[in-house]
Design an enzyme around this catalytic site. Structure first.
Site, PDB file in Angstrom:
ATOM      1  CE1 TYR A 140      -3.849  -1.623   5.180  1.00  0.00           C
ATOM      2  CE2 TYR A 140      -3.219   0.648   4.707  1.00  0.00           C
ATOM      3  CZ  TYR A 140      -3.644  -0.594   4.274  1.00  0.00           C
ATOM      4  OH  TYR A 140      -3.873  -0.808   2.937  1.00  0.00           O
ATOM      5  CE  LYS A 158      -1.559  -3.718   3.293  1.00  0.00           C
ATOM      6  NZ  LYS A 158      -1.708  -4.911   2.426  1.00  0.00           N
ATOM      7  CB  SER A 214      -0.904   0.019   1.238  1.00  0.00           C
ATOM      8  OG  SER A 214      -1.574   1.270   1.368  1.00  0.00           O
TER       9      SER A 214
END
Length: 260
Positions: free
Chosen positions: A164, A168, A149
């Site tokens: 997150y 990532k 991402s």
């Protein structure tokens, strides 16, 4: 060999996590259209079967596995069973993942932190270890594609759940390290870093946090979110012989969001 021949995937098999909806579905469909058979893993039986039927429409074989790749024990068992029953696989897409929480770091419980790391990072490790590791024995090597991402490169604005970003970013680092290890055996490992795409999770974010989604889209130089099918051609390229000399790369597809 023509350029079109180098993009063909006839006779190859894809194992993809989170392949029934959103970005995973579009990558699975594109790779099937290019000639590969597909094994789809996901939690929802209905969407899995719907995607499998669309893949069969290309004349390809499609098998579905219902399970939660975000649970390490399940992930390991699913991979070993799939390899034994359907393998070997020449293509692996580690697509499953998500943010799921919007909690500031100072309030984030350890269990929630670990849940997101397992979903995004541990699942990628386990599938790469088992499905990708088996590619090392194949004469033609293989292709591992990790869906990271842009949040692994920058901090998303106005939102919590920094597990997150952390997970990532770790996927990107894991991609590069594994690429270096496996290049001599002909297994390439690359990462895709999508920006804003209006998938089902983002549709939910838009409903619950409209200002976050609106400000995100306003900051995209291209002027709007991407369409999930935009990832299909990139996935085919990374899965094919056309990308045989590319490994350890991080490919951003975000409409220019990270340019400023």
């Amino acid at each position: 060999m023509s350029i079109w021949d180098r993009l063909r995937l006839d006779g190859r098999k894809l194992f993809i996590t989170g392949g029934s909806r959103g970005l995973g579905r579009e990558m699975a469909l594109a790779i099937a259209e290019a000639g590969a058979d597909v094994v789809l893993v996901g939690r929802d039986a209905e969407s899995l079967e719907r995607t499998a039927e669309d893949i069969r429409g290309f004349g390809r074989n499609a098998h579905t596995i219902i399970g939660d790749i975000g649970q390490p024990e399940q992930a390991e068992q699913i991979c070993r069973d799939a390899l034994a029953e359907h393998g070997p696989f020449e293509i692996l897409i580690n697509n499953v993942g998500g943010r799921r929480i919007n909690v500031p770091t100072e309030e984030l419980p350890l269990d929630d932190w670990q849940t997101i790391l397992d979903l995004n990072l541990t699942s990628t490790f386990l599938c790469t270890k088992i499905i990708g590791g088996a590619m090392l024995k194949l004469p033609g090597g293989g292709r591992v594609i990790n869906n990271a991402s842009i949040s692994g490169m920058i901090a998303s604005r106005n939102i919590g759940g920094r597990s997150y970003e952390a997970s990532k970013a770790a996927v990107i680092a894991f991609t590069r390290a594994t690429a270096a290890d496996w290049a001599p055996q002909g297994v390439t490992v690359n990462a895709i870093c999508p920006g804003g795409f209006m998938t089902e999770p983002n549709q939910r974010w838009a409903k619950d946090n409209p200002s976050v989604i609106e400000s995100f889209e306003a900051a995209i130089p291209a002027g709007k979110f991407g369409d999930p099918e935009d990832l299909g051609p990139l996935a085919v390229y990374l899965a094919s012989d056309a990308s045989r000399y590319m490994t350890g790369a991080t490919l951003v597809i975000d409409g220019g969001y990270t340019l400023w």
